[in-house]
Enzyme design. Structure first.
Site, PDB file in Angstrom:
ATOM      1  N   LYS A   1      -8.437  38.953  34.592  1.00  0.00           N
ATOM      2  CA  LYS A   1      -7.166  38.655  33.903  1.00  0.00           C
ATOM      3  C   LYS A   1      -7.426  37.810  32.656  1.00  0.00           C
ATOM      4  CE  LYS A   1      -4.657  39.205  38.167  1.00  0.00           C
ATOM      5  NZ  LYS A   1      -4.280  38.618  39.463  1.00  0.00           N
TER       6      LYS A   1
ATOM      7  N   GLN B   1      -2.266  33.303  42.234  1.00  0.00           N
ATOM      8  CA  GLN B   1      -3.073  34.334  42.875  1.00  0.00           C
ATOM      9  C   GLN B   1      -2.956  34.228  44.396  1.00  0.00           C
ATOM     10  OE1 GLN B   1      -4.828  36.788  41.200  1.00  0.00           O
ATOM     11  NE2 GLN B   1      -5.306  37.674  43.191  1.00  0.00           N
TER      12      GLN B   1
ATOM     13  N   ASP C   1       4.694  38.187  37.882  1.00  0.00           N
ATOM     14  CA  ASP C   1       4.312  38.989  39.051  1.00  0.00           C
ATOM     15  C   ASP C   1       5.528  39.653  39.699  1.00  0.00           C
ATOM     16  OD1 ASP C   1       1.747  39.468  39.957  1.00  0.00           O
ATOM     17  OD2 ASP C   1       1.466  37.457  40.768  1.00  0.00           O
TER      18      ASP C   1
HETATM   19  N1  GUN Z   1      -3.246  39.380  45.176  1.00  0.00           N
HETATM   20  C1  GUN Z   1      -3.406  40.718  45.263  1.00  0.00           C
HETATM   21  N2  GUN Z   1      -2.632  41.348  44.343  1.00  0.00           N
HETATM   22  C2  GUN Z   1      -1.978  40.379  43.677  1.00  0.00           C
HETATM   23  C3  GUN Z   1      -1.027  40.395  42.606  1.00  0.00           C
HETATM   24  O1  GUN Z   1      -0.626  41.426  42.080  1.00  0.00           O
HETATM   25  N3  GUN Z   1      -0.596  39.183  42.189  1.00  0.00           N
HETATM   26  C4  GUN Z   1      -1.001  38.026  42.759  1.00  0.00           C
HETATM   27  N4  GUN Z   1      -0.497  36.902  42.295  1.00  0.00           N
HETATM   28  N5  GUN Z   1      -1.866  37.967  43.741  1.00  0.00           N
HETATM   29  C5  GUN Z   1      -2.350  39.143  44.201  1.00  0.00           C
END
Ligand code: GUN
Length: 293
Positions: free
Chosen positions: A52, A96, A119
Site C-alpha cells: 500500500k 489493517q 475501507d
Molecule cells: N485485511 C485483509 N483485507 C483487508 C482489507 O481490505 N482492509 C483491511 N483494513 N484489512 C484487511
C-alpha cells in the site's frame, strides 16, 4: 477460456489516479494522504501494508505509516485513530485487520471518522452501501466489480453465487451486486460454511465468486459448464521447494476447473491487485470530497 488478468486493470486505474493527483496537486497545492495502521507483526499484513505504501508513492499520494507493537494497550490505538481523524493531511485511514486478540476490531473500526473510512468498514458506511447511498465501497469487492466491468462481464440478471459471508468481502459484495444500477442488478446467493448442498447451489451459478479463505475449496462438481469464476482467496500454503517456503493459492482448484470455465481469475494476479487500486481510488475520492473538487 478467458484469463481475467487483474494486473493490467490495476495499472490502468493507477495511471488514471496518478494523473488526477498531479492536476489536483497543481490546483490545490496538496496531495491526498493515506494513513495505514498496522498492529503487530502478522507477515501477510506486513506485506500488504508495504504494498500500500509503495502504491501511494508511485502515484503521488502521501503515505503515513503507523506500526504499533502487538502488545499495545487499547488506549494507545484509540489515541492513534483519534489523532488521524483530526489530521487534515490524512484523507483516508486504514486499520489493517486482523488485530491481535486483545483488541476489539469492531470497536476500533467504529472510531474511524466515516468520512476517512476508505475501507468502507464503518457501520455507517456499510449501512449506506446497503441502502444504495454514496459511500466508500470496500476495496476488495469494489475491485471485483471493476474487474468485471473491464472485461465486459455484466452481472445484470445473472445468478451470482458468492461463497463466503465475511464483512470484508462476502457481505459487501452481495450488497453491491444486488443494487439497482450498472455493474449490478444480479440475483445473488450467498453460501457459507453452514450451507447445505453448497456444491449443488454453486453449480447453478453463472458467476461464481469464491471468498471463503480455504485453499482449493472450489472443485469441478461446484462449477457449471461455461461459468465465470472469480477467486478472491489468497492463501499461503507450504512450498518447501520455493525460496520463501510458501506459495499463494486461491480458494479455487484452478487446474481442475479450468476446462469447464468461460473465464477465470488467476491467483496471484487476479482480484488481489485491484484491492490496492481501489484503496487508492477511495482515498482520492475522499480528498475530492474534502476539496469539493
Ligand atoms: N485485511 C485483509 N483485507 C483487508 C482489507 O481490505 N482492509 C483491511 N483494513 N484489512 C484487511
Amino acid at each position: 477460456m478467458r484469463l481475467l488478468d487483474g494486473v493490467v486493470v490495476k495499472k490502468e486505474i493507477l495511471a488514471d489516479i496518478k494523473q488526477e493527483c498531479k492536476s489536483l496537486l497543481k490546483q490545490y497545492g496538496v496531495a491526498p494522504g493515506l494513513a495505514v495502521i498496522l498492529v503487530g507483526d502478522n507477515p501477510a499484513s506486513q506485506a500488504y501494508v508495504g504494498m500500500k505504501q509503495k502504491a501511494c508513492e508511485s502515484i503521488g499520494m502521501l503515505s503515513f505509516e503507523h506500526r504499533l507493537a502487538a502488545s499495545i494497550a487499547e488506549e494507545e490505538l484509540v489515541a492513534c485513530i483519534k489523532q488521524l481523524n483530526q489530521d487534515d493531511r490524512v484523507h483516508g485511514i486504514l486499520l489493517q485487520l486482523p488485530l491481535p486478540d486483545h483488541l476489539n476490531s469492531d470497536k476500533m473500526l467504529q472510531l474511524i471518522d466515516p468520512k476517512k473510512d476508505v475501507d468502507g468498514f464503518h457501520p455507517e458506511n456499510v449501512g449506506r452501501l446497503l441502502v444504495g447511498l454514496p459511500t466508500f465501497k470496500s476495496c476488495t469487492p469494489y475491485g471485483v466489480l471493476k474487474l468485471m466491468e473491464y472485461y465486459h462481464i455484466d452481472p445484470t440478471g445473472k445468478h451470482v453465487v458468492i461463497i463466503g459471508r465475511s464483512n470484508i468481502v462476502g457481505k459487501p459484495l452481495a450488497a453491491m451486486l444486488m443494487q439497482k444500477g450498472d455493474n449490478a442488478n444480479a440475483t445473488v446467493t450467498v453460501c457459507h460454511s453452514r450451507s447445505q448442498n453448497l456444491a449443488g447451489i454453486a453449480s447453478q451459478a453463472d458467476i461464481l465468486i469464491a471468498a471463503i479463505g480455504k485453499p482449493y475449496f472450489v472443485t469441478p462438481n461446484m462449477v457449471k459448464e461455461g461459468a465465470i469464476v472469480i477467486d478472491v482467496g489468497i492463501n499461503r500454503i507450504d512450498d518447501p521447494g520455493s525460496d520463501k517456503g510458501y506459495k499463494l493459492v486461491g480458494d479455487v482448484d484452478y487446474d481442475a476447473i479450468l476446462s469447464k470455465v468461460n473465464a477465470i481469475t488467476p491467483v496471484p494476479g487476479g482480484v488481489g491487485p485491484l484491492t490496492i487500486a481501489m484503496l487508492m481510488s477511495n482515498t482520492l475520492q475522499s480528498f475530492k470530497n474534502v476539496m469539493k473538487a
